[in-house]
Motif scaffolding. Structure first.
Motif, PDB file in Angstrom:
ATOM      1  N   GLY A   1       0.812  -1.204   0.000  1.00 28.98           N
ATOM      2  CA  GLY A   1       0.000   0.000   0.000  1.00 28.98           C
ATOM      3  C   GLY A   1       0.851   1.262   0.000  1.00 28.98           C
ATOM      4  N   GLN A   2       1.978   1.207  -0.735  1.00 25.22           N
ATOM      5  CA  GLN A   2       2.876   2.378  -0.783  1.00 25.22           C
ATOM      6  C   GLN A   2       3.353   2.618  -2.202  1.00 25.22           C
ATOM      7  N   PHE A   3       3.614   3.874  -2.527  1.00 27.04           N
ATOM      8  CA  PHE A   3       4.190   4.214  -3.827  1.00 27.04           C
ATOM      9  C   PHE A   3       5.274   5.258  -3.612  1.00 27.04           C
TER      10      PHE A   3
ATOM     11  N   GLU B   1      18.631  -2.540  15.828  1.00 23.66           N
ATOM     12  CA  GLU B   1      18.682  -2.197  14.405  1.00 23.66           C
ATOM     13  C   GLU B   1      17.924  -3.247  13.600  1.00 23.66           C
ATOM     14  N   ASN B   2      17.085  -2.789  12.691  1.00 26.64           N
ATOM     15  CA  ASN B   2      16.296  -3.714  11.871  1.00 26.64           C
ATOM     16  C   ASN B   2      16.699  -3.604  10.411  1.00 26.64           C
ATOM     17  N   ILE B   3      16.952  -4.755   9.806  1.00 25.88           N
ATOM     18  CA  ILE B   3      17.339  -4.770   8.390  1.00 25.88           C
ATOM     19  C   ILE B   3      16.196  -5.416   7.602  1.00 25.88           C
ATOM     20  N   HIS B   4      15.627  -4.620   6.692  1.00 22.28           N
ATOM     21  CA  HIS B   4      14.477  -5.098   5.909  1.00 22.28           C
ATOM     22  C   HIS B   4      14.897  -5.387   4.481  1.00 22.28           C
ATOM     23  N   LYS B   5      14.124  -6.237   3.824  1.00 18.07           N
ATOM     24  CA  LYS B   5      14.278  -6.434   2.382  1.00 18.07           C
ATOM     25  C   LYS B   5      12.857  -6.587   1.828  1.00 18.07           C
ATOM     26  N   ASP B   6      12.560  -5.812   0.797  1.00 19.85           N
ATOM     27  CA  ASP B   6      11.210  -5.834   0.205  1.00 19.85           C
ATOM     28  C   ASP B   6      10.127  -5.651   1.272  1.00 19.85           C
ATOM     29  N   GLY B   7      10.385  -4.761   2.216  1.00 23.70           N
ATOM     30  CA  GLY B   7       9.379  -4.437   3.223  1.00 23.70           C
ATOM     31  C   GLY B   7       9.231  -5.481   4.324  1.00 23.70           C
ATOM     32  N   ILE B   8      10.049  -6.543   4.279  1.00 18.99           N
ATOM     33  CA  ILE B   8       9.935  -7.591   5.306  1.00 18.99           C
ATOM     34  C   ILE B   8      11.175  -7.564   6.196  1.00 18.99           C
ATOM     35  N   LEU B   9      10.965  -7.630   7.506  1.00 17.88           N
ATOM     36  CA  LEU B   9      12.098  -7.654   8.432  1.00 17.88           C
ATOM     37  C   LEU B   9      12.880  -8.950   8.233  1.00 17.88           C
TER      38      LEU B   9
ATOM     39  N   ASN C   1       7.601 -15.656   1.062  1.00 16.08           N
ATOM     40  CA  ASN C   1       7.504 -14.424   1.854  1.00 16.08           C
ATOM     41  C   ASN C   1       6.766 -14.557   3.183  1.00 16.08           C
ATOM     42  N   ARG C   2       6.498 -15.794   3.605  1.00 15.96           N
ATOM     43  CA  ARG C   2       5.795 -15.990   4.879  1.00 15.96           C
ATOM     44  C   ARG C   2       6.809 -16.155   6.007  1.00 15.96           C
ATOM     45  N   LYS C   3       6.543 -15.489   7.135  1.00 19.96           N
ATOM     46  CA  LYS C   3       7.418 -15.679   8.299  1.00 19.96           C
ATOM     47  C   LYS C   3       7.047 -17.007   8.956  1.00 19.96           C
ATOM     48  N   ILE C   4       7.966 -17.989   8.904  1.00 20.91           N
ATOM     49  CA  ILE C   4       7.615 -19.309   9.436  1.00 20.91           C
ATOM     50  C   ILE C   4       8.459 -19.689  10.651  1.00 20.91           C
TER      51      ILE C   4
ATOM     52  N   LEU D   1      21.864 -11.751   0.368  1.00 16.30           N
ATOM     53  CA  LEU D   1      23.259 -11.340   0.596  1.00 16.30           C
ATOM     54  C   LEU D   1      23.413  -9.873   0.972  1.00 16.30           C
ATOM     55  N   ASP D   2      22.593  -9.003   0.316  1.00 13.03           N
ATOM     56  CA  ASP D   2      22.792  -7.570   0.571  1.00 13.03           C
ATOM     57  C   ASP D   2      22.173  -7.102   1.892  1.00 13.03           C
ATOM     58  N   CYS D   3      21.595  -8.023   2.655  1.00 10.92           N
ATOM     59  CA  CYS D   3      21.020  -7.623   3.954  1.00 10.92           C
ATOM     60  C   CYS D   3      22.096  -7.389   5.003  1.00 10.92           C
ATOM     61  N   TRP D   4      23.115  -8.226   4.960  1.00  7.47           N
ATOM     62  CA  TRP D   4      24.136  -8.122   5.996  1.00  7.47           C
ATOM     63  C   TRP D   4      25.455  -8.644   5.477  1.00  7.47           C
ATOM     64  N   LYS D   5      26.510  -7.867   5.708  1.00  8.68           N
ATOM     65  CA  LYS D   5      27.856  -8.345   5.341  1.00  8.68           C
ATOM     66  C   LYS D   5      28.794  -8.033   6.479  1.00  8.68           C
TER      67      LYS D   5
END
Ligand code: AMP
Length: 364
Positions: free
Chosen positions: A143-145, A196-204, A330-333, A359-363
């Motif tokens: 729901g964002q643009f 600190e929270n690292i998200h990818k595609d809006g998902i933590l 994309n489901r948190k399991i 990979l680009d979430c954390w190095k």
């Protein structure tokens, strides 16, 4: 006490798991057929709402999408925390921003818009780039643009298919942080450290606890923001505040009046987890001390696929929590918590789990 939880997902499960140890009994309200929470107590569907209500004297909820109508119905026969007032604010980004502005809590500039014409003048006011968000029903970045230039205004408005949206100035943040505070019935309150929270595609994907290089002053400031919100809404229970860290200080993004994914690390990282403290708070028990047990913790969400999790079974300082949910994109399991005494050890543990995040979430 007999405690009802609206919703029966992983948050409800983890609340009950810890609340049972405090002597409480749990009942869940959900229309889902198979739920992570069913092993902790009976699940009642819509047809059995009266039965559910008869079982409980106290209720809470696991998501801010809980209907206010349902809350009003439950309130007729049971106490419910956090209070309806804060839930209604958290359900609407416009109400949230109004609260932050009223309380002088710094946040992105924003304007409510109800038509493409209003959006055009809002863009003149706020500037570009900016983000158009639905005021309600948005979660995990949906729901964002993201509007980069004026030619996208029409498309942005149409893509949201909504009658009301909020245009927010784009915040050039360095990191996304969050903080969880808990207030009990007696007014007692505790705060977990900023993470600190690292998200990818809006998902933590990853939470690092505590967030690195946070001054005591910044932690106090975040606690002040929560306290202001506690005071103005008579909050009871856990409250999560999501923030942007910028070169000019903290800006609050949004609030969630509940336990939060960015607080799962507290299960293994603190003397008293967010789940236990939420249950303590709403049931009138004294709150437990936060007492962070090791220098570093991290939480890695297991998204979509469990993968070869057995390989970690005998690893020290690594704790696996699967929610019993079917695998789905994309489901948190589930999640994995790691604890470490040094940053080097934390990095090693995170590296060993690289199958669980892009990979680009954390190095290191
Ligand atoms: P939200 O649903 O508001 O949590 O937004 C989802 C994600 O979009 C956030 O975690 C940020 O990464 C990003 N975001 C949201 N609002 C802004 C903003 N005003 N400026 C920059 N990024 C944003």
């Amino acid at each position: 006490m007999n405690i009802g939880i609206l919703g029966a997902g992983q948050l409800g499960s983890m609340l009950a798991e810890e609340g049972i140890d405090l002597g409480h009994h749990f009942f869940f309200y959900s229309d889902e057929l198979s739920t992570p929470a069913e092993k902790y107590g009976e699940v009642f569907n819509k047809k059995r709402l009266d039965e559910f209500k008869n079982k409980i004297s106290l209720a809470t909820y696991e998501t801010e999408n809980t209907s206010l109508g349902l809350i009003s119905e439950i309130e007729k026969s049971a106490e419910i925390f956090p209070p309806k007032k804060i839930l209604s604010i958290a359900q609407n980004r416009g109400f949230e921003k109004a609260l932050f502005n009223d309380l002088n809590i710094p946040c992105a500039n924003s304007v409510i818009v109800r038509s493409v014409e209003e959006l055009r003048s809002a863009v003149d006011q706020i500037g570009l780039p900016s983000i158009l968000k639905t005021t309600t029903d948005g979660y995990d970045g949906k729901g964002q643009f993201f509007i980069r230039n004026e030619s996208e205004i029409q498309k942005a408005w149409e893509s949201l298919s909504t009658s009301e949206a909020i245009l927010e100035g784009f915040v050039n943040f360095n990191r996304e942080l969050s903080i969880i505070g808990v207030r009990g019935l007696s007014g007692e309150q505790v705060f977990y450290p900023l993470v600190e929270n690292i998200h990818k595609d809006g998902i933590l994907r990853i939470t690092i606890a505590p967030a690195k290089k946070i001054s005591n002053e910044t932690q106090r400031l975040a606690e002040d923001y929560i306290t202001k919100i506690f005071d103005s809404t008579n909050h009871i229970g856990a409250l999560t505040v999501e923030l942007f860290e910028t070169n000019d200080g903290l800006l609050v993004n949004e609030i969630a009046p509940r336990v939060h994914n960015s607080g799962h690390w507290t299960i293994n990282g603190c003397t008293t987890s967010q789940f236990e403290n939420h249950i303590r708070a709403i049931s009138g028990m004294p709150l437990g001390s936060i007492n962070v047990k090791s220098n570093w913790c991290a939480m890695i969400n297991i998204i979509g696929k469990v993968g070869n999790i057995q390989q970690f079974a005998d690893k020290q300082n690594l704790f696996i929590n699967l929610y019993g949910k079917a695998e789905r994109e994309n489901r948190k399991i589930g999640h994995i918590n790691v604890v470490a005494e040094s940053e080097k050890d934390l990095n090693k543990l995170l590296e060993s789990l690289s199958d669980y995040y892009p990979l680009d979430c954390w190095k290191n």
